[in-house]
Design a protein around this motif. Structure first.
Motif, mmCIF file in Angstrom:
data_model
loop_
_atom_site.group_PDB
_atom_site.id
_atom_site.type_symbol
_atom_site.label_atom_id
_atom_site.label_comp_id
_atom_site.label_asym_id
_atom_site.label_seq_id
_atom_site.Cartn_x
_atom_site.Cartn_y
_atom_site.Cartn_z
ATOM 1 N N ARG A 114 16.615 10.296 -55.600
ATOM 2 C CA ARG A 114 16.434 8.861 -55.339
ATOM 3 C C ARG A 114 14.945 8.546 -55.187
ATOM 4 N NH1 ARG A 114 19.467 4.611 -54.121
ATOM 5 N NH2 ARG A 114 21.373 5.827 -54.133
ATOM 6 N N ALA A 115 14.202 9.383 -54.475
ATOM 7 C CA ALA A 115 12.763 9.168 -54.279
ATOM 8 C C ALA A 115 12.000 9.287 -55.602
ATOM 9 C CB ALA A 115 12.213 10.159 -53.252
ATOM 10 N N ASP A 116 12.347 10.292 -56.403
ATOM 11 C CA ASP A 116 11.682 10.465 -57.699
ATOM 12 C C ASP A 116 11.979 9.292 -58.626
ATOM 13 O OD1 ASP A 116 10.625 12.839 -56.795
ATOM 14 O OD2 ASP A 116 11.987 14.119 -57.947
ATOM 15 N N LEU A 117 13.222 8.828 -58.630
ATOM 16 C CA LEU A 117 13.573 7.657 -59.440
ATOM 17 C C LEU A 117 12.841 6.415 -58.955
ATOM 18 C CD1 LEU A 117 17.403 8.270 -59.835
ATOM 19 C CD2 LEU A 117 15.696 8.310 -61.677
ATOM 20 N N GLN A 118 12.721 6.276 -57.662
ATOM 21 C CA GLN A 118 12.000 5.121 -57.122
ATOM 22 C C GLN A 118 10.560 5.114 -57.619
ATOM 23 O OE1 GLN A 118 13.338 2.560 -55.176
ATOM 24 N NE2 GLN A 118 11.400 1.613 -55.710
#
Length: 173
Positions: A114-118
């Motif tokens: 989720r953090a990498d996609l953000q």
């Protein structure tokens, strides 16, 4: 366009590289991101889309072959049938909704993913001046083995303040 787009960098987020809690019964999912530098004398969105489609980095079937300079496929489609007119302008909210829906379609994703996609996807959507979404081109545009992708979402992000156009493909196979 007086000067052509220049490929600057690429990123690839492979969902297999993250630890999911539940076993998955679906195929591989990933996001491919290609950044290209916009020339100072660049025109409008239509002209930028035409330059992107003409660029070698656009000749990618997204099925393991990578970029092929003489390639005739783009994702599930015959390259010759992908035109600037096939893209529709979408809002940041609509594009984020499409992508988050695709990301979360099977299960909640791990916090690291989720953090990498953000960082790589959703922050770029927020910064873009203009977002284009490749419409479904129909059955006649799908190449001989183009149905390998179950879902195929393609966005072009134009960020003039950063001098960049980003080709963002989210798909599964």
């Amino acid at each position: 366009m007086k000067n052509q787009l220049t490929h600057e960098a690429s990123a690839f987020i492979n969902f297999r590289n993250y630890n999911f809690r539940a076993p998955r019964s679906h195929g591989y999912r990933w996001v491919d991101i290609k950044h290209l530098r916009i020339p100072a004398e660049s025109g409008g969105a239509h002209e930028l889309l035409a330059a992107l489609i003409a660029h070698e980095q656009f000749r990618d079937d997204y099925a393991g072959g990578g970029v092929l300079s003489e390639g005739s496929r783009h994702g599930p489609y015959w390259l010759r049938l992908v035109t600037p007119g096939a893209y529709k302008t979408v809002s940041r909210e609509k594009s984020a909704s499409i992508l988050w829906g695709w990301v979360n379609q099977f299960e909640d994703v791990p916090a690291k993913l989720r953090a990498d996609l953000q960082q790589e996807v959703f922050d770029r959507l927020s910064a873009a001046d203009h977002i284009c979404y490749l419409s479904d081109l129909g059955d006649e545009a799908i190449h001989d083995w183009g149905r390998v992708h179950e879902h195929f979402h393609e966005f072009v992000l134009i960020d003039r303040s950063d001098g960049r156009i980003t080709l963002l493909v989210a798909a599964d196979d």
